[in-house]
Scaffold this motif. Sequence first.
Motif, PDB file in Angstrom:
ATOM      1  N   ILE A  75       0.835  -1.197   0.000  1.00 44.27           N
ATOM      2  CA  ILE A  75       0.000   0.000   0.000  1.00 44.27           C
ATOM      3  C   ILE A  75       0.871   1.249   0.000  1.00 44.27           C
ATOM      4  CG2 ILE A  75      -1.560   1.381   1.452  1.00 44.27           C
ATOM      5  CD1 ILE A  75      -3.101  -1.117   2.056  1.00 44.27           C
ATOM      6  N   VAL A  76       0.569   2.174  -0.914  1.00 43.57           N
ATOM      7  CA  VAL A  76       1.327   3.426  -1.017  1.00 43.57           C
ATOM      8  C   VAL A  76       0.493   4.632  -0.583  1.00 43.57           C
ATOM      9  CG1 VAL A  76       2.894   2.550  -2.786  1.00 43.57           C
ATOM     10  CG2 VAL A  76       0.728   3.601  -3.490  1.00 43.57           C
ATOM     11  N   GLY A  77      -0.814   4.453  -0.435  1.00 42.42           N
ATOM     12  CA  GLY A  77      -1.698   5.516   0.035  1.00 42.42           C
ATOM     13  C   GLY A  77      -2.962   4.896   0.579  1.00 42.42           C
ATOM     14  N   LEU A  78      -3.492   5.440   1.692  1.00 43.04           N
ATOM     15  CA  LEU A  78      -4.648   4.814   2.325  1.00 43.04           C
ATOM     16  C   LEU A  78      -5.385   5.826   3.179  1.00 43.04           C
ATOM     17  CD1 LEU A  78      -4.866   1.348   4.010  1.00 43.04           C
ATOM     18  CD2 LEU A  78      -5.505   3.358   5.338  1.00 43.04           C
ATOM     19  N   LEU A  79      -6.707   5.738   3.172  1.00 39.36           N
ATOM     20  CA  LEU A  79      -7.503   6.515   4.118  1.00 39.36           C
ATOM     21  C   LEU A  79      -8.671   5.663   4.593  1.00 39.36           C
ATOM     22  CD1 LEU A  79     -10.363   7.843   2.700  1.00 39.36           C
ATOM     23  CD2 LEU A  79      -8.606   8.972   1.358  1.00 39.36           C
ATOM     24  N   CYS A  80      -9.081   5.911   5.841  1.00 37.63           N
ATOM     25  CA  CYS A  80     -10.199   5.206   6.461  1.00 37.63           C
ATOM     26  C   CYS A  80     -11.322   6.201   6.725  1.00 37.63           C
ATOM     27  CB  CYS A  80      -9.780   4.576   7.790  1.00 37.63           C
ATOM     28  SG  CYS A  80      -8.341   3.489   7.727  1.00 37.63           S
ATOM     29  N   TYR A  81     -12.554   5.762   6.614  1.00 33.68           N
ATOM     30  CA  TYR A  81     -13.671   6.659   6.906  1.00 33.68           C
ATOM     31  C   TYR A  81     -14.886   5.880   7.383  1.00 33.68           C
ATOM     32  CZ  TYR A  81     -14.925   5.447   2.028  1.00 33.68           C
ATOM     33  OH  TYR A  81     -15.208   4.785   0.856  1.00 33.68           O
ATOM     34  N   ASP A  82     -15.685   6.541   8.196  1.00 33.89           N
ATOM     35  CA  ASP A  82     -17.000   6.043   8.593  1.00 33.89           C
ATOM     36  C   ASP A  82     -18.044   6.630   7.660  1.00 33.89           C
ATOM     37  OD1 ASP A  82     -16.040   4.564  10.706  1.00 33.89           O
ATOM     38  OD2 ASP A  82     -16.596   6.012  12.254  1.00 33.89           O
ATOM     39  N   VAL A  83     -19.061   5.858   7.368  1.00 30.47           N
ATOM     40  CA  VAL A  83     -20.171   6.342   6.547  1.00 30.47           C
ATOM     41  C   VAL A  83     -21.237   6.899   7.487  1.00 30.47           C
ATOM     42  CG1 VAL A  83     -21.958   5.720   4.885  1.00 30.47           C
ATOM     43  CG2 VAL A  83     -19.680   4.682   4.726  1.00 30.47           C
ATOM     44  N   LEU A  84     -21.472   8.191   7.422  1.00 27.79           N
ATOM     45  CA  LEU A  84     -22.446   8.844   8.294  1.00 27.79           C
ATOM     46  C   LEU A  84     -23.848   8.802   7.716  1.00 27.79           C
ATOM     47  CD1 LEU A  84     -20.334  11.966   9.363  1.00 27.79           C
ATOM     48  CD2 LEU A  84     -20.496   9.731  10.479  1.00 27.79           C
ATOM     49  N   VAL A  85     -23.944   8.924   6.383  1.00 28.05           N
ATOM     50  CA  VAL A  85     -25.238   8.870   5.694  1.00 28.05           C
ATOM     51  C   VAL A  85     -25.034   8.096   4.397  1.00 28.05           C
ATOM     52  CG1 VAL A  85     -27.148  10.176   4.693  1.00 28.05           C
ATOM     53  CG2 VAL A  85     -25.881  11.138   6.625  1.00 28.05           C
ATOM     54  N   ALA A  86     -25.975   7.194   4.101  1.00 25.80           N
ATOM     55  CA  ALA A  86     -25.877   6.408   2.864  1.00 25.80           C
ATOM     56  C   ALA A  86     -27.261   6.291   2.238  1.00 25.80           C
ATOM     57  CB  ALA A  86     -25.294   5.031   3.141  1.00 25.80           C
ATOM     58  N   ASP A  87     -27.272   5.792   1.013  1.00 22.76           N
ATOM     59  CA  ASP A  87     -28.512   5.564   0.278  1.00 22.76           C
ATOM     60  C   ASP A  87     -29.098   4.236   0.744  1.00 22.76           C
ATOM     61  OD1 ASP A  87     -30.594   5.449  -1.473  1.00 22.76           O
ATOM     62  OD2 ASP A  87     -29.381   5.222  -3.277  1.00 22.76           O
ATOM     63  N   GLY A  88     -29.892   4.275   1.804  1.00 18.93           N
ATOM     64  CA  GLY A  88     -30.453   3.050   2.367  1.00 18.93           C
ATOM     65  C   GLY A  88     -29.403   2.249   3.113  1.00 18.93           C
ATOM     66  N   MET A  89     -29.692   0.968   3.340  1.00 16.51           N
ATOM     67  CA  MET A  89     -28.797   0.121   4.122  1.00 16.51           C
ATOM     68  C   MET A  89     -27.631  -0.409   3.300  1.00 16.51           C
ATOM     69  SD  MET A  89     -31.459  -2.058   6.487  1.00 16.51           S
ATOM     70  CE  MET A  89     -30.116  -2.771   7.426  1.00 16.51           C
ATOM     71  N   THR A  90     -27.786  -0.444   1.981  1.00 13.25           N
ATOM     72  CA  THR A  90     -26.760  -1.081   1.149  1.00 13.25           C
ATOM     73  C   THR A  90     -26.208  -0.171   0.064  1.00 13.25           C
ATOM     74  OG1 THR A  90     -28.434  -1.975  -0.364  1.00 13.25           O
ATOM     75  CG2 THR A  90     -27.818  -3.349   1.516  1.00 13.25           C
ATOM     76  N   GLY A  91     -26.706   1.065  -0.038  1.00 17.67           N
ATOM     77  CA  GLY A  91     -26.309   1.946  -1.131  1.00 17.67           C
ATOM     78  C   GLY A  91     -25.050   2.731  -0.861  1.00 17.67           C
ATOM     79  N   PRO A  92     -24.613   3.518  -1.837  1.00 21.89           N
ATOM     80  CA  PRO A  92     -23.385   4.301  -1.724  1.00 21.89           C
ATOM     81  C   PRO A  92     -23.533   5.435  -0.714  1.00 21.89           C
ATOM     82  CG  PRO A  92     -24.522   4.824  -3.760  1.00 21.89           C
ATOM     83  CD  PRO A  92     -25.249   3.662  -3.157  1.00 21.89           C
ATOM     84  N   PRO A  93     -22.408   5.919  -0.156  1.00 22.73           N
ATOM     85  CA  PRO A  93     -22.471   6.964   0.869  1.00 22.73           C
ATOM     86  C   PRO A  93     -22.729   8.345   0.286  1.00 22.73           C
ATOM     87  CG  PRO A  93     -20.190   6.418   0.416  1.00 22.73           C
ATOM     88  CD  PRO A  93     -21.036   5.458  -0.383  1.00 22.73           C
ATOM     89  N   SER A  94     -23.336   9.204   1.098  1.00 21.99           N
ATOM     90  CA  SER A  94     -23.468  10.607   0.714  1.00 21.99           C
ATOM     91  C   SER A  94     -22.758  11.531   1.701  1.00 21.99           C
ATOM     92  CB  SER A  94     -24.943  11.003   0.589  1.00 21.99           C
ATOM     93  OG  SER A  94     -25.650  10.742   1.773  1.00 21.99           O
TER      94      SER A  94
END
Length: 412
Positions: A238-257
């Motif tokens: 790995i040469v670059g990496l970031l971690c994030y929490d999803v605060l809001v998404a499109d339903g339970m399985t959709g992409p994050p907003s």
Amino acid sequence: MACKVLISTTVRWTSTARHAAGFALSGATVDVIAPDGAPVTQSRYVSQSHIYRPIFARKSLRQAIERAEPDLIVACDDRGIEHLLSLYGNERPASPIRSLIERSLGAPENYGRILSRNDSLATARALGIPTPETFPVTSEQDLEDCLRILGLPAVLKVDGSWGGDGVQVVRTMAEARAAFWRLATPPSRFRSVVRAARRRDTHWLKGAVLPERRAVSIQKFVTGVPAATAFAAWKGEIVGLLCYDVLVADGMTGPPSVVRRVSSAAMEEASHKIARHFGLSGLFGLDFIRDEIGQVQLIEINPRATQGGTLPFGPGRDLAAALTSSIMPDARTRPAIDGDIVVFFPREWLRQPQSPWFEQGHHDVPWDDPAILRACLSSLPQIPKYRPTAEVVQLELPREREVAAVAVAGKR
């Protein structure tokens, strides 16, 4: 030393243009292969566009590679990865295109396991990465046997899907049976033709001619908060990496907003293990659930560039710059986003025009790419329930807000 990147996409997502911008701003020259009329083809950061033709996918990809002569190919959806693997398998061993695909993906021979939702998580579990129990399902009897082990609710998934499509949370046995047959059975030829016409997507015509059955798996449902990593890898490291929490998404399985960058040793360790084991090169993402006791469990491997990977958070967290630097040592890193919360545009505007997150996060609006901004704005009035007012759009940066407000107000 120069670097040329070919962005490959088979869909019309505006987020693909943000990947193009990232590589261009790192100092690379960017070409794109995309469907005719895709927004990314109008991006100021794209030097040349090549048309992707679903019916002749491998041929159009090969032609784009021959014309662009890139140093790297970056695919932005799973179908694009499948096309690269298909082309790789049809090239002679000494082919320059075969070598290019190896350089871009790392170890193409390992992608069969990565693309299988069941096999990829079984491999992760063997590497010591916490994952929910996941089983392949080939029949209704398999489904019932698995549910006796996993219980309800559970999650059914089909291989070859992305962006939340092909994933369904089921809460009853009747829902599980219906979801299994819907996911396991190819749509009828008539339905595929209708979808092709309505969605202006000829992939469905191909499905009508050659219907394909995909593998289905079932996964134990984990209660918690979605989280993810986005990373750039080169030859398994790995040469670059970031971690994030999803605060809001499109339903339970959709992409994050809405997302928030976080630090997570567990998610970073899992990413390093996956990259090293599969010998990866390119851009990738891992999806997790942070369960009720705070432990993260890996639920999916994304074998391609993800939306989170478009975000620059400084050295080591600007994935386009990190990957470009593997070929071009003097690659530039973009200025870091101020703060940790990011609101994806226009997704959150479509979801809730008066979202409270607008006041708290960085707005990922492509102010620097007018054609992509116009494409994003044109999508906002399409859902009458969520028509934004000019005032909502004016929450963004001062130098463009009046133009944006007029553009949206004029279409109401």
